[in-house]
Design an enzyme around this catalytic site. Structure first.
Site, short mmCIF file in Angstrom:
data_model
loop_
_atom_site.label_atom_id
_atom_site.label_comp_id
_atom_site.label_asym_id
_atom_site.label_seq_id
_atom_site.Cartn_x
_atom_site.Cartn_y
_atom_site.Cartn_z
N TYR A 1 -10.31 -9.79 10.20
CA TYR A 1 -11.44 -10.71 10.21
C TYR A 1 -10.93 -12.13 10.09
CZ TYR A 1 -10.88 -11.23 5.19
OH TYR A 1 -10.36 -11.51 3.96
N LYS B 1 0.81 -1.23 0.00
CA LYS B 1 0.00 0.00 0.00
C LYS B 1 0.84 1.28 0.00
CE LYS B 1 -4.04 -2.10 2.15
NZ LYS B 1 -5.01 -2.05 3.25
N GLY C 1 -0.19 1.99 13.51
CA GLY C 1 0.50 1.63 12.27
C GLY C 1 -0.30 2.09 11.06
N GLY C 2 -0.02 1.43 9.93
CA GLY C 2 -0.66 1.80 8.67
C GLY C 2 -2.18 1.67 8.71
N GLY D 1 -3.62 0.89 18.33
CA GLY D 1 -2.60 0.71 17.30
C GLY D 1 -2.32 2.02 16.58
N ASP E 1 -10.13 2.22 2.39
CA ASP E 1 -10.26 1.44 3.64
C ASP E 1 -11.09 2.18 4.69
OD1 ASP E 1 -8.84 -0.79 2.81
OD2 ASP E 1 -6.92 0.06 3.43
P1 ATR Z 1 -0.51 -2.28 9.98
O1 ATR Z 1 -0.14 -1.78 8.62
O2 ATR Z 1 -1.35 -3.54 9.97
O3 ATR Z 1 -1.08 -1.22 10.85
P2 ATR Z 1 2.00 -1.98 11.31
O4 ATR Z 1 2.21 -0.67 10.65
O5 ATR Z 1 3.14 -2.93 11.45
O6 ATR Z 1 0.86 -2.81 10.61
O7 ATR Z 1 1.39 -1.67 12.75
C1 ATR Z 1 1.04 -2.69 13.63
C2 ATR Z 1 0.39 -2.09 14.86
O8 ATR Z 1 -0.07 -3.12 15.72
C3 ATR Z 1 1.32 -1.24 15.69
O9 ATR Z 1 0.59 -0.19 16.26
C4 ATR Z 1 1.80 -2.23 16.76
O10 ATR Z 1 2.24 -1.62 17.95
P3 ATR Z 1 3.73 -1.01 18.05
O11 ATR Z 1 3.75 0.21 17.16
O12 ATR Z 1 3.89 -0.66 19.48
O13 ATR Z 1 4.63 -2.10 17.58
C5 ATR Z 1 0.53 -2.97 16.99
N1 ATR Z 1 0.69 -4.32 17.59
C6 ATR Z 1 1.09 -5.45 16.96
N2 ATR Z 1 1.04 -6.51 17.81
C7 ATR Z 1 0.59 -6.04 19.00
C8 ATR Z 1 0.31 -6.64 20.26
N3 ATR Z 1 0.48 -7.94 20.47
N4 ATR Z 1 -0.17 -5.83 21.25
C9 ATR Z 1 -0.35 -4.50 21.05
N5 ATR Z 1 -0.11 -3.89 19.87
C10 ATR Z 1 0.36 -4.63 18.86
#
Ligand code: ATR
Length: 277
Positions: free
Chosen positions: A220, A68, A132-133, A130, A105
């Site tokens: 999902y 993306k 992230g993206g 969260g 999205d």
């Molecule tokens: P995406 O594109 O799916 O958002 P990403 O950019 O890698 O993927 O972001 C993943 C998010 O899930 C992040 O906010 C991550 O927290 P951190 O920034 O602190 O790493 C969060 N995340 C992943 N596994 C987690 C867990 N077990 N508990 C809490 N947060 C989690």
């Protein structure tokens, strides 16, 4: 290649993508003559693969994990929501030959909440887990619905703070770590972490969900995710996962490409029935 208009989803992994099925359903429903396929495309040859696709007559592409951000960089121009989200899930060939990038999205989530589940966002307190993206993709369209506030909680607080700063011009948004959520409560809690993918859950304190509040997991699965199970335990009015969002983001992409808006209720029913059977 067939003389039908060509569409595809690129990503890696892609084998289990429901997108071909969804778009073929929409095409049949709206009497659009097109082909849509799933193609395994990792990050490395992404640009070449997209160049080839459009050079061979492709009309529109969906891009999923891990493409993306690359699609965002590829697009000649972008919608405002795509620009802000720094990610593109839909590329569309324009009449002048340029490629438009959109991110459907967030609007897919908002449509699923409002239209399919009667969950309004206006004046509500929204918690996003969260930073992230996935979070970046939904914040703008949620702000457009004028919630009272958005709180972004993340393990790595700095990432949540950055997001809040970036989106502050569009509406009330704050950031914190999970422990700082103690004592706060929300009308809607959205799980945008990737924790569900490993059947894990962010460290959530009790009492976060208001009475009559609802929860939504962007992920999902056929079985309830760890977050959906948590939502049930909290007595959520609705404990939803991202199947509806997947279908609605596709409907929005289909509309961008074809100028015809499909209806999703029947398809949601079909896919929901499959996972309980
Ligand atoms: P995406 O594109 O799916 O958002 P990403 O950019 O890698 O993927 O972001 C993943 C998010 O899930 C992040 O906010 C991550 O927290 P951190 O920034 O602190 O790493 C969060 N995340 C992943 N596994 C987690 C867990 N077990 N508990 C809490 N947060 C989690």
């Amino acid at each position: 290649m067939s003389d039908k208009d060509q569409y595809a989803v690129f990503g890696s992994p892609i084998k289990h993508s429901k997108s071909p099925r969804i778009h073929q359903f929409f095409a049949k429903q709206t009497h659009q003559d097109l082909e849509y396929r799933a193609v395994l495309v990792p990050a490395e040859p992404f640009e070449q693969a997209v160049n080839d696709f459009f050079a061979q007559g492709g009309r529109g592409l969906n891009c999923t994990v891990p493409l993306k951000e690359l699609a965002w960089a590829y697009a000649d121009k972008k919608t405002e929501r795509a620009e802000l989200s720094k990610a593109v899930n839909t590329l569309a060939l324009q009449s002048d030959g340029s490629i438009l990038g959109d991110n459907t999205d967030g609007i897919g989530l908002v449509t699923d909440l409002k239209k399919n589940n009667a969950i309004q966002l206006k004046g509500k307190r929204v918690l996003i887990l969260g930073a992230g993206g996935a979070s970046r993709g939904i914040i703008g369209p949620i702000q457009d619905e004028l919630p009272e506030s958005i709180t972004v909680a993340n393990r790595t607080i700095g990432k949540a703070l950055n997001l809040a700063t970036e989106f502050a011009h569009k509406g009330a948004i704050s950031a914190c770590g999970y422990t700082e959520l103690a004592g706060l409560s929300f009308d809607l809690i959205i799980n945008a972490t990737s924790a569900s993918l490993s059947d894990d859950l962010p460290p959530l304190v009790e009492g976060l969900l208001k009475e009559q509040g609802s929860c939504y997991d962007l992920a999902y699965a056929n079985e309830p995710t760890a977050f959906v199970r948590w939502a049930h335990e909290q007595g959520a009015l609705k404990s939803l996962d991202g199947l509806g969002m997947l279908i609605e983001q596709a409907a929005e992409a289909f509309y961008l490409w074809r100028g015809v808006r499909p209806t999703s209720a029947e398809l949601i029913g079909v896919l929901e029935a499959e996972r309980v059977s």
